[in-house]
Design a protein around this motif. Structure first.
Motif, PDB file in Angstrom:
ATOM      1  N   LEU A 710      61.803 -32.404 -36.740  1.00 34.10           N
ATOM      2  CA  LEU A 710      60.944 -32.050 -35.676  1.00 34.10           C
ATOM      3  C   LEU A 710      59.313 -31.803 -36.495  1.00 34.10           C
ATOM      4  CD1 LEU A 710      62.932 -29.348 -33.407  1.00 34.10           C
ATOM      5  CD2 LEU A 710      62.292 -31.724 -32.945  1.00 34.10           C
ATOM      6  N   ALA A 711      59.493 -31.266 -37.614  1.00 31.28           N
ATOM      7  CA  ALA A 711      58.355 -31.154 -38.376  1.00 31.28           C
ATOM      8  C   ALA A 711      57.780 -32.142 -38.986  1.00 31.28           C
ATOM      9  CB  ALA A 711      58.398 -30.051 -39.532  1.00 31.28           C
ATOM     10  N   SER A 712      58.382 -33.215 -39.166  1.00 28.10           N
ATOM     11  CA  SER A 712      58.068 -34.605 -39.863  1.00 28.10           C
ATOM     12  C   SER A 712      57.270 -35.353 -38.905  1.00 28.10           C
ATOM     13  CB  SER A 712      58.957 -35.165 -40.804  1.00 28.10           C
ATOM     14  OG  SER A 712      60.015 -35.552 -39.618  1.00 28.10           O
ATOM     15  N   ASP A 713      57.878 -35.414 -37.565  1.00 31.05           N
ATOM     16  CA  ASP A 713      57.176 -36.221 -36.636  1.00 31.05           C
ATOM     17  C   ASP A 713      55.824 -35.665 -36.086  1.00 31.05           C
ATOM     18  OD1 ASP A 713      59.557 -37.780 -36.485  1.00 31.05           O
ATOM     19  OD2 ASP A 713      60.502 -36.524 -34.712  1.00 31.05           O
ATOM     20  N   ILE A 714      55.704 -34.258 -35.860  1.00 38.46           N
ATOM     21  CA  ILE A 714      54.455 -33.957 -35.409  1.00 38.46           C
ATOM     22  C   ILE A 714      53.586 -33.871 -36.364  1.00 38.46           C
ATOM     23  CG2 ILE A 714      55.186 -31.425 -35.560  1.00 38.46           C
ATOM     24  CD1 ILE A 714      53.698 -31.070 -33.072  1.00 38.46           C
ATOM     25  N   LEU A 715      53.733 -33.543 -37.751  1.00 37.62           N
ATOM     26  CA  LEU A 715      52.875 -33.548 -38.747  1.00 37.62           C
ATOM     27  C   LEU A 715      52.431 -34.958 -38.937  1.00 37.62           C
ATOM     28  CD1 LEU A 715      54.452 -31.016 -41.327  1.00 37.62           C
ATOM     29  CD2 LEU A 715      52.478 -30.633 -39.939  1.00 37.62           C
ATOM     30  N   GLU A 716      53.081 -36.027 -38.896  1.00 36.69           N
ATOM     31  CA  GLU A 716      52.652 -37.240 -39.254  1.00 36.69           C
ATOM     32  C   GLU A 716      51.902 -37.757 -38.081  1.00 36.69           C
ATOM     33  OE1 GLU A 716      54.783 -41.880 -39.502  1.00 36.69           O
ATOM     34  OE2 GLU A 716      56.145 -39.793 -39.503  1.00 36.69           O
ATOM     35  N   TYR A 717      52.084 -37.235 -36.794  1.00 30.24           N
ATOM     36  CA  TYR A 717      51.168 -37.801 -35.970  1.00 30.24           C
ATOM     37  C   TYR A 717      49.908 -36.880 -35.962  1.00 30.24           C
ATOM     38  CZ  TYR A 717      49.351 -38.800 -31.142  1.00 30.24           C
ATOM     39  OH  TYR A 717      48.607 -39.030 -30.219  1.00 30.24           O
ATOM     40  N   TYR A 718      50.014 -35.608 -36.402  1.00 35.35           N
ATOM     41  CA  TYR A 718      49.067 -34.852 -36.676  1.00 35.35           C
ATOM     42  C   TYR A 718      47.815 -35.571 -37.680  1.00 35.35           C
ATOM     43  CZ  TYR A 718      46.025 -30.838 -38.134  1.00 35.35           C
ATOM     44  OH  TYR A 718      45.005 -30.294 -38.787  1.00 35.35           O
ATOM     45  N   GLN A 719      48.513 -35.830 -38.736  1.00 38.01           N
ATOM     46  CA  GLN A 719      47.745 -36.344 -39.876  1.00 38.01           C
ATOM     47  C   GLN A 719      47.048 -37.933 -39.325  1.00 38.01           C
ATOM     48  OE1 GLN A 719      50.468 -36.586 -43.078  1.00 38.01           O
ATOM     49  NE2 GLN A 719      50.434 -34.342 -43.543  1.00 38.01           N
ATOM     50  N   GLN A 720      47.873 -38.578 -38.740  1.00 39.06           N
ATOM     51  CA  GLN A 720      47.201 -40.002 -38.190  1.00 39.06           C
ATOM     52  C   GLN A 720      46.217 -39.324 -37.133  1.00 39.06           C
ATOM     53  OE1 GLN A 720      50.070 -42.236 -35.936  1.00 39.06           O
ATOM     54  NE2 GLN A 720      48.666 -43.878 -35.754  1.00 39.06           N
ATOM     55  N   LEU A 721      46.214 -38.712 -36.136  1.00 39.21           N
ATOM     56  CA  LEU A 721      45.232 -38.337 -35.397  1.00 39.21           C
ATOM     57  C   LEU A 721      44.130 -37.687 -36.108  1.00 39.21           C
ATOM     58  CD1 LEU A 721      44.364 -38.349 -32.316  1.00 39.21           C
ATOM     59  CD2 LEU A 721      45.323 -36.058 -32.059  1.00 39.21           C
ATOM     60  N   ALA A 723      42.919 -38.133 -38.910  1.00 34.72           N
ATOM     61  CA  ALA A 723      42.308 -39.489 -39.560  1.00 34.72           C
ATOM     62  C   ALA A 723      41.439 -40.161 -38.741  1.00 34.72           C
ATOM     63  CB  ALA A 723      43.173 -40.092 -40.432  1.00 34.72           C
ATOM     64  N   THR A 724      42.189 -40.203 -37.488  1.00 33.02           N
ATOM     65  CA  THR A 724      41.377 -41.171 -36.536  1.00 33.02           C
ATOM     66  C   THR A 724      40.181 -40.482 -36.043  1.00 33.02           C
ATOM     67  OG1 THR A 724      43.424 -41.943 -35.856  1.00 33.02           O
ATOM     68  CG2 THR A 724      41.493 -42.314 -34.354  1.00 33.02           C
ATOM     69  N   LEU A 725      40.284 -39.088 -35.816  1.00 32.22           N
ATOM     70  CA  LEU A 725      39.002 -38.664 -35.445  1.00 32.22           C
ATOM     71  C   LEU A 725      37.939 -37.863 -36.530  1.00 32.22           C
ATOM     72  CD1 LEU A 725      40.966 -36.187 -32.477  1.00 32.22           C
ATOM     73  CD2 LEU A 725      39.709 -38.112 -32.282  1.00 32.22           C
ATOM     74  N   ASN A 726      38.592 -38.132 -37.630  1.00 32.94           N
ATOM     75  CA  ASN A 726      37.683 -37.324 -38.633  1.00 32.94           C
ATOM     76  C   ASN A 726      36.158 -37.902 -38.695  1.00 32.94           C
ATOM     77  OD1 ASN A 726      36.960 -35.879 -40.865  1.00 32.94           O
ATOM     78  ND2 ASN A 726      38.039 -37.258 -42.331  1.00 32.94           N
ATOM     79  N   ASN A 727      36.034 -39.223 -38.481  1.00 28.70           N
ATOM     80  CA  ASN A 727      34.780 -39.836 -38.603  1.00 28.70           C
ATOM     81  C   ASN A 727      33.884 -39.302 -37.435  1.00 28.70           C
ATOM     82  OD1 ASN A 727      35.299 -41.221 -40.830  1.00 28.70           O
ATOM     83  ND2 ASN A 727      36.001 -42.948 -39.862  1.00 28.70           N
ATOM     84  N   THR A 728      34.586 -39.336 -36.149  1.00 19.21           N
ATOM     85  CA  THR A 728      33.842 -39.038 -35.181  1.00 19.21           C
ATOM     86  C   THR A 728      33.319 -37.653 -35.268  1.00 19.21           C
ATOM     87  OG1 THR A 728      35.208 -40.636 -33.923  1.00 19.21           O
ATOM     88  CG2 THR A 728      34.067 -38.874 -32.555  1.00 19.21           C
TER      89      THR A 728
END
Length: 1657
Positions: A710-721, A723-728
């Protein structure tokens, strides 16, 4: 595969504000309930600790400072009380009672392990618990007693006070060993004005007046017919006065109570005597900000006074001395103060406002006031995490207050107040900004980069409809705004684009939720909108897509009015056949997850792959039971694999999105607070915020341990999201930081609409729309106006042509209207016919028709109501009357005779009358047979009796007549009207209830017969008048003919019946009574016009065919022969030659003239004779009419006297009925009183049995306990006496030393408190509890260990002896402790027994009192049954008494016949004469025997007497008394009579003196009470007098300076002289009255002297 079950996220902190009172747990910690939790706050560190109630919302809370425990109740069915220790927060006890719904109050005693609980509906039960042993010691129920405050006496745990808004009660806890009992006493509150009430005893009143005429006067409860418990508390409405309304109370060290009232009064109540004292204000002072303490809302005691607060936000200090108090301003806070409480050390004062803000005032420190807890301004509606959701979050209240808080501990960082009502909040994932929606339709965009100073950077006015939902997509590209009217606005979420509005789309009005799916790899944002269709019982789902390129070319996707085109956003409609309260869209955009509101299911729905048009019905693909009840909400985690469901039950469920199974759950709220309102989860899934709907609690949940998958799934998506929103985020945040003038853009935008509105030309289109240029226009309105402007520009030429044509048409119509005004009325058109707007004309016509129909309906309903009322009145007052009420008037005199209106007797009345008559006849026959049996008639007489039945019937009638009572004893004159009174019972024999009821029925029958007899006479007179009027009419016909023949101007008198004589005419409306013209329908008038020519034609034809009538009229004037009456109208025609001069007449003409004169003379003579005969006939007829009408008037006059007599008889019978009814009513009251006394006696006897059982049990327990105490005392003495025997082997010196050590006891060191604490705490040293006694004993035994030390052993003593000595001494100490405890318990049991004995004596006295009242009541009942009220007829003028001479007391009088007294007097007179004659004979005999001897002695003694008298006369002082002695032949008798008169006078004076003394005592008591009230009033007047004296002195100085004479002084002097004269005249009148009374007494004495006296021989 579903994930493994993980533990529920635990609660880290709870934010809530107190809605109940805040309590101190110890000197540095406070606590209060909030939702499902009890929150503890450390005042030093401001750290919060949370205790959760496992069964839902927390009810009431109480704390015990010495024991450091907290008690609270839950609010489930059959609630439970939990006891937790602090600071360990471990459960110590769980108290289960018999309460069904809820506990209202909890309270700990200060010095014991006692807890008091009070429940409201339905039990209203007060219970005392021993919370350590989980036992209810005692309980008592008081139905209907609603309590608002409960407290123990801090100095005595045996006393409690319970107060409500209408009553104050004191409860005493009485203990006997292990038995506890409640004893309640109600406090009698003063009236609203502060005056005390002098209530009389309503059960046994002692001051009832005695009615000597109408029987005993009973209490009001007996008069009301109450016999149960309600009679004990019955009060008439007029005797119920409004009392003071208590609001709060507090105890004093002297065990008194201070009570504050709503009316502003302050009361002091003595807990022992319950004496209430209304404290008076010593002096008036000016309060802060001109505040005025109207009603103390809360009270708290301090030394020499107390602190009080009201609704004005001020805290006042009261200093009480004796019965007065002084008020001073103490402190001012923001908002009304709801609660005050001191800390245990009294160094701090806790102040709680009505909103929940908590202040701490520390005495002797600067600053003294510290805000511990600041409440939100309103209810928390929404909250959200500030991106990325790991440090801060925001909350929004309904008043528009936005708060930024730390996630870690929930402390407030900053606040910003928008100043408007808010509805929704959302934080942007792509920037550090947030948006707030309001009720006005505005959006406020906030910059949250600097969390300590947030600011409003932009404001947008979308529409006039309130904002309902705000939602950002997962990547923060779009902001979706849902409004109440069903519009969804799409706004650019980036601040760099100034939050551009792309457009809106229309949906259903009832929007429930907006869900989005915005994946990093997708170019579109899918949006799902859920709305309800309540009219069809379905839910609608609308799905559309927003491309990311929408921000680059927004005009393509929307029309001129800003509406997004459905083709471009690919909008699809779906419906579900049941209600959904929440729905979200799956990340794959092919499945929808919904929460059913009416059934406990969570369903998933597959979306069709093919596109469709219209509405598509979705069927559940997967259905799982939610295990939650009530409407709920569903939301999705940031990575789209978890579903968070919440509902009304208060549970948070986290489910796997594939299987919908629960893998984590947590209860943060409860259904009592209507569950959860909203839930938010951070992007990383580690933080969860849950907000309650009505409990005002915000709960923060955080995972302690999460499964690795459970922790790995949501943390992985959180890091991906991230990284996507970081520039914006960096770009937008830099833009926010760099654009410092962005906040000014709001002002510029506010100015832009005003400037643009000025630039807009006010053309006709704007006038038609009614645009106000000064009002701010919403975005959607601006779009509509722009579209309208474009349309106006496009069709401007066409509009001008239409305007030109309208103007030309208007000119033509105006000319036509002017021409129409000049034509004739018959050709003139109506005004409305020139209206070209046919639709408007039709609308006006319809409105007028509706108005006419409405008015017609109202008139019809009004007429119907009047008709119904008329029918009711007619049925009640006319149709139901067997004899209608009418009157008869005389013809010439003002006499009016009315009949008796009578209703037909009902079948029930006739049956009762028949039964009573039959019963009376049966009784008469029985009485007759008894007399025959007693008299033992002979057989011949019996046979004769059978043979001569007719003669016997006549004899019976005569007997009845002879045995009937005379009128003066019968009490009425009903026999004069033929009423049969033989069946009536003698008034002196009416004793039983049945006889009185039968008598009433017979009297009603007599009244009916009297009225019927008179009505028959009235009907005969009425017929006679009808006959007289008919006869007068016949004669008037002839009189009218004579008057017409004589050509007189006399008026014929025509008698008629008036309305009072014929009342039925009032029920018929004649045509001449209607003042308005009759409405003729158009069809009827048209019919009349059509038939009128035909009728006229028929009439003309009839006249033309009647030739015979026309010939008779032309030739003979319409008659065939001349009547005698025509003589007066006959005229002899003059000859034709009379038109010529006399000289031209011929002889023949002269003869004709002579014949003409002769005929004229004969005709005149005939006329005179006939006229005289007519006048004589008319006079005769008039005299006949006058005579007949006068005879009728005389008859009616006699009937009038008969009517008066009949009414007198009816009134006499009704008076007898009223007396009988009153006696029956009084009999019922006596029976009710007797029944109540019997019930009350049974109740008291039951109480006596209970008290006797309690006394017996208490004595048995006391004997057992005393025996145990004696055993312990004996054992203690045995231990002391056997000391030396046990140590006999030790030397005597050592034994003495050991005995001294044996008597020695260690000193128990008490905890010393600081001097300043003792000076602050008002209650000082309070008595200890059983727990403290145990601790003292433990400390004593520890001190014994020090005495048992080997160092204290005497020298030379064997250690084994010392050990044995220590054991013996320890046993002695333990035994002494037990004896002391037993002695205390023995004293307590003795006191308990004494109180039970006092209660038993009080009940016994009450029983004796009831017995006495019963005996007195029975005596009065017997007297009432014997002493009858009878009605006697007396002739007027025969017996006349003045009012003051009428004696009302006839206790020793009897009523007998006058003939008996006269016969007895004649017998006495005869016997007296005989006795006097015999005495005279015996006197003559004795006189002859002794006469000679007496004469001889007389001659000898006379000589001596004369010599002696001659000497005495010369030497004697001849006074009036001696003269009287010499003149009076029977001087001794005179002296005896005077002595008797003086003794009687002394007795009368003595009785009068005693009555006056008693009256004076009563008057003194009454004056004493009045004097107390007058003292208070005088004190108030003296205070006012000072001010008035100052004003008078000032005015006097002014007058003196002016120099004018004060006329008021002259007036006062004149009044003073008049008063002196009046007093002088009064004293003179008193002296004269005394002299007159002395003279009257002397006259009375002289009159009594002349009375003859019979002296026994």
């Amino acid at each position: 595969m579903p994930p493994r079950t993980s533990p529920a996220p635990p609660c880290r902190w709870v934010q809530g504000f107190p809605s109940q009172n805040v309590h101190f747990v110890n000197d540095h910690t406070i606590c209060y309930p909030s939702g499902n939790f009890v929150i503890f706050i450390n005042l030093d560190t401001k750290k919060k600790t949370v205790l959760q109630c496992i069964n839902g919302i927390v009810g009431v809370v109480a704390t015990n400072v010495p024991g450091e425990v907290v008690a609270f109740s839950d609010r489930r069915l059959k609630p439970v009380i939990y006891i937790y220790s602090f600071p360990a927060l471990t459960r110590k006890s769980k108290l289960k009672g018999n309460i069904l719904l809820d506990y209202a109050l909890l309270c700990f005693s200060y010095c014991g392990t006692y807890l008091a609980s009070y429940s409201s509906l339905p039990e209203f039960e007060l219970a005392l618990w021993n919370w350590e042993s989980n036992v209810i010691l005692c309980r008592k129920s008081q139905p209907g007693m609603d309590v608002s405050q409960m407290s123990f006496n801090p100095m005595n745990w045996h006393q409690m006070c319970l107060s409500s808004a209408s009553a104050v009660s004191l409860w005493t806890i009485e203990r006997s060993n292990q038995d506890h009992h409640f004893r309640m006493r109600m406090v009698k509150l003063p009236l609203e004005d502060g005056s005390l009430v002098n209530e009389t005893d309503m059960l046994f009143p002692t001051s009832l007046r005695k009615d000597l005429i109408y029987g005993p006067v009973l209490p009001l409860s007996a008069i009301a017919g109450l016999v149960g418990e309600e009679a004990e508390t019955f009060r008439p409405k007029d005797d119920i006065y409004p009392l003071l309304h208590p609001t709060m109370h507090c105890w004093t060290p002297s065990s008194d109570l201070y009570v504050g009232c709503e009316e502003g009064h302050l009361l002091m109540i003595n807990a022992e005597t319950l004496k209430v004292t209304v404290l008076q204000k010593a002096e008036e002072i000016t309060l802060l900000d001109e505040g005025q303490l109207i009603s103390p809302f809360t009270l708290v005691y301090q030394k020499d006074g107390m602190l009080a607060s009201g609704i004005d936000g001020l805290i006042y200090s009261f200093t009480v001395k004796d019965s007065k108090y002084q008020v001073k301003n103490f402190l001012e806070v923001d908002g009304p103060v709801a609660h005050l409480i001191f800390s245990p050390s009294y160094k701090m004062l806790l102040i709680q406002t009505d909103k929940g803000t908590v202040y701490i005032y520390t005495f002797g420190e600067e600053p003294a006031l510290d805000k511990v807890l600041e409440a939100c301004d309103g209810k928390v509606l929404a909250m959200d995490f500030v991106t990325p959701g790991t440090k801060h979050f925001m909350t929004l209240t309904n008043s528009g207050e936005v708060t930024l808080l730390w996630i870690e501990d929930g402390t407030c960082i900053s606040k910003i107040l928008l100043g408007t009502q808010a509805t929704a909040l959302a934080c942007s994932p792509s920037s550090l900004s947030a948006v707030v929606g309001t009720m006005d339709g505005y959006l406020y965009f906030l910059d949250t980069q600097n969390v300590e100073f947030p600011r409003v950077i932009h404001r947008t006015f979308l529409s006039e409809s309130p904002v309902k939902i705000l939602t950002y997509d997962q990547r923060g590209i779009f902001l979706l705004v849902g409004t109440v009217d069903g519009n969804i606005f799409v706004i650019d979420a980036k601040p760099s684009n100034s939050f551009q509005i792309f457009g809106y789309t229309e949906t259903s009005k009832d929007i429930l939720q907006i869900s989005t799916v915005s994946l990093p790899v997708s170019d579109v944002v899918d949006v799902l909108v859920l709305s309800s269709l309540r009219e069809v019982g379905r839910s609608r789902l609308e799905l559309f897509s927003l491309p990311i390129m929408l921000s680059k070319a927004p005009p393509i996707f929307s029309d001129e009015r800003g509406r997004l085109k459905d083709d471009f956003i690919h909008k699809f409609l779906y419906e579900v056949e049941h209600f959904l309260s929440s729905a979200v869209l799956g990340f794959e955009s092919d499945k929808i997850y919904g929460f059913c509101s009416q059934v406990p299911y969570i369903c998933s729905y597959l979306l069709p792959e093919k596109d469709h048009t219209g509405v598509c019905i979705l069927k559940p693909h997967q259905k799982v039971q939610s295990k939650q009840y009530g409407s709920g909400m569903i939301c999705m985690s940031s990575h789209g694999l978890w579903l968070l469901t919440v509902a009304k039950c208060g549970f948070v469920f986290i489910r796997d999105i594939f299987s919908l199974e629960v893998f984590a759950r947590c209860r943060s709220h409860s259904h009592q607070g209507h569950g959860i309102q909203c839930i938010r989860m951070s992007m990383d899934g580690q933080h969860i915020l849950v907000n309650g709907r009505d409990d005002g609690t915000l709960v923060y949940l955080k995972w302690k341990r999460l499964g690795p998958n459970l922790a790995s799934d949501i943390l992985e998506y959180y890091q991906q999201l991230t990284a996507t929103l970081n520039n914006t985020m960096e770009r937008e945040n830099e833009y926010l930081a760099a654009s410092g003038g962005l906040s000014k853009h709001v002002e510029q935008e506010e100015e832009e609409p005003a400037e643009s509105s000025k630039k807009l030309s006010l053309d006709s289109s704007q006038e038609e729309l009614g645009i106000n240029p000064n009002k701010e226009i919403s975005w959607i309105q601006q779009k509509r106006e722009e579209a309208i402007k474009n349309e106006v520009k496009m069709f401007s030429q066409k509009r001008k042509e239409i305007k030109r044509g309208i103007k030309e048409l208007s000119r033509i119509i105006m000319s036509m209207m002017e021409e129409n005004e000049k034509v004739e009325p018959i050709a003139k058109l109506e005004q409305q016919e020139f209206c070209l707007d046919l639709e408007e004309l039709e609308r006006l016509h319809d409105e007028s028709e509706e108005e006419v129909a409405k008015i017609r309906k109202e008139v019809e309903m009004h007429n119907l109501a009047k008709s119904y009322l008329t029918e009711l009145i007619r049925e009640e007052c006319w149709n139901s009357m067997a004899v209608k009420g009418r009157a008869l008037k005389c013809f010439h005199i003002p006499y009016v005779v009315e009949n008796f209106p009578m209703k037909e007797r009902t079948e029930e009345e006739l049956q009762q009358l028949k039964r009573v008559v039959q019963q009376k006849k049966t009784e008469a026959e029985c009485l007759k047979l008894r007399k025959e049996i007693v008299e033992v008639q002979s057989a011949t007489l019996i046979k004769k009796h059978h043979e001569e039945d007719d003669e016997e019937e006549e004899d019976e009638e005569k007997t009845v007549k002879d045995t009937s009572l005379p009128n003066y004893l019968l009490g009425s004159l009903s026999p004069d009207f033929g009423a049969d009174t033989s069946l009536l019972t003698n008034q002196l024999e009416l004793h039983s209830r049945e006889e009185k009821i039968n008598q009433i029925i017979l009297l009603k029958d007599i009244i009916y017969k009297v009225k019927k007899a008179f009505n028959s006479e009235f009907d005969a007179a009425y017929k006679q008048k009808e006959f007289e009027i008919a006869r007068v009419r016949e004669k008037n016909v002839r009189i009218e003919e004579i008057i017409s023949d004589l050509e007189l101007e006399e008026r014929v008198w025509q008698p008629v019946f008036e309305d009072c004589e014929q009342p039925e005419r009032a029920l018929v409306v004649e045509d001449d009574e209607i003042s308005f013209q009759k409405h003729i329908p158009p069809w009827q008038s048209a019919k009349t016009e059509m038939t009128m020519p035909f009728g006229m034609e028929q009439l003309q034809q009839a006249r033309a065919s009647d030739a015979r009538q026309r010939g008779l009229m032309d030739m003979m004037g319409g008659v065939l022969e001349v009547k005698k009456e025509d003589i007066l109208r006959m005229v002899i025609p003059q000859p034709a030659f009379m038109a010529k001069a006399d000289a031209l007449w011929s002889e023949e003409e002269r003869k004709q003239f002579k014949d003409y004169e002769k005929k004229v003379k004969e005709l005149n003579e005939e006329r005179d004779k006939y006229r005289k005969s007519l006048e004589a006939e008319m006079k005769k007829l008039q005299n006949s009419i006058q005579e007949s009408t006068q005879n009728f008037d005389e008859h009616l006059k006699r009937l009038f006297e008969r009517r008066v007599k009949a009414e007198m008889v009816v009134n006499q019978e009704e008076m007898k009925i009223n007396n009988l009814v009153y006696s029956l009513l009084l009999d019922e009251e006596l029976s009710s009183r007797e029944q109540f006394l019997n019930n009350y006696l049974l109740k008291k006897q039951e109480e006596k049995n209970k008290t006797s059982e309690a006394i017996q049990k208490a004595r048995e327990d006391l004997d057992v306990f005393k025996e145990q105490h004696d055993i312990l005392v004996a054992e203690d003495k045995v231990l002391e006496r056997s000391f030396k025997r046990e140590f006999s082997d030790v030397s005597g010196h050592q034994v003495d030393i050991l005995y001294k050590l044996f008597k020695r006891r260690p000193r128990v060191h008490k905890q010393k408190t600081h001097a300043d604490v003792n000076s602050l705490v008002p209650y000082g040293e309070r008595p200890g509890s059983g727990k403290l006694n145990k601790e003292n004993f433990t400390q004593l035994m520890k001190s014994m260990d020090e005495l048992d030390s080997i160092n204290n052993m005497p020298e030379g003593l064997d250690p084994t002896v010392w050990e044995h000595f220590c054991i013996t001494r320890r046993a002695k100490v333990e035994n002494e402790y037990k004896v002391k405890q037993k002695a205390a318990g023995l004293q307590e049991m003795t006191t308990f027994l004494r109180k039970r004995l006092e209660d038993d004596e009080a009940v016994q006295r009450e029983i004796e009192r009831v017995f006495q009242e019963l005996l007195r009541l029975q005596d009065e009942k017997v007297k009432f049954q014997v002493n009858l009220t009878i009605q006697i007829l007396l002739k007027q003028g025969q017996v006349e008494l003045e009012n003051f001479q009428l004696i009302l007391e006839y206790s020793d009088a009897i009523l007998i016949n006058k003939n008996i007294i006269e016969d007895l007097n004649s017998v006495i007179r005869t016997q007296g004469q005989k006795k006097v004659a015999s005495m005279m004979e015996s006197k003559e005999v004795h006189k002859g025997i002794y006469q000679i001897e007496w004469e001889h002695k007389k001659m000898e003694m006379e000589m001596e007497d004369l010599n002696q008298k001659a000497w005495d006369i010369q030497m004697l002082f001849f006074s009036r008394d001696r003269q009287k002695y010499l003149n009076e032949p029977n001087y001794e008798n005179v002296i005896a009579i005077q002595i008797g008169i003086m003794e009687q006078t002394i007795n009368v004076i003595d009785k009068t003196h005693k009555k006056n003394v008693q009256n004076c005592k009563k008057l003194l008591k009454k004056l004493g009470r009045y004097s107390n009230q007058k003292d208070i009033a005088n004190y108030t007047l003296s205070c006012n007098l000072r001010e008035e004296l100052v004003a008078v002195s000032e005015r006097q100085d002014i007058c003196n300076e002016i120099g004018s004479t004060l006329t008021c002084e002259k007036i006062a002097k004149e009044r003073y002289e008049n008063l002196l004269k009046k007093q002088k005249l009064t004293s003179i009148s008193k002296q004269q009255a005394e002299q007159i009374s002395i003279l009257q007494a002397e006259v009375e004495r002289l009159r009594m002297k002349t009375f003859p006296a019979l002296i026994p021989m």
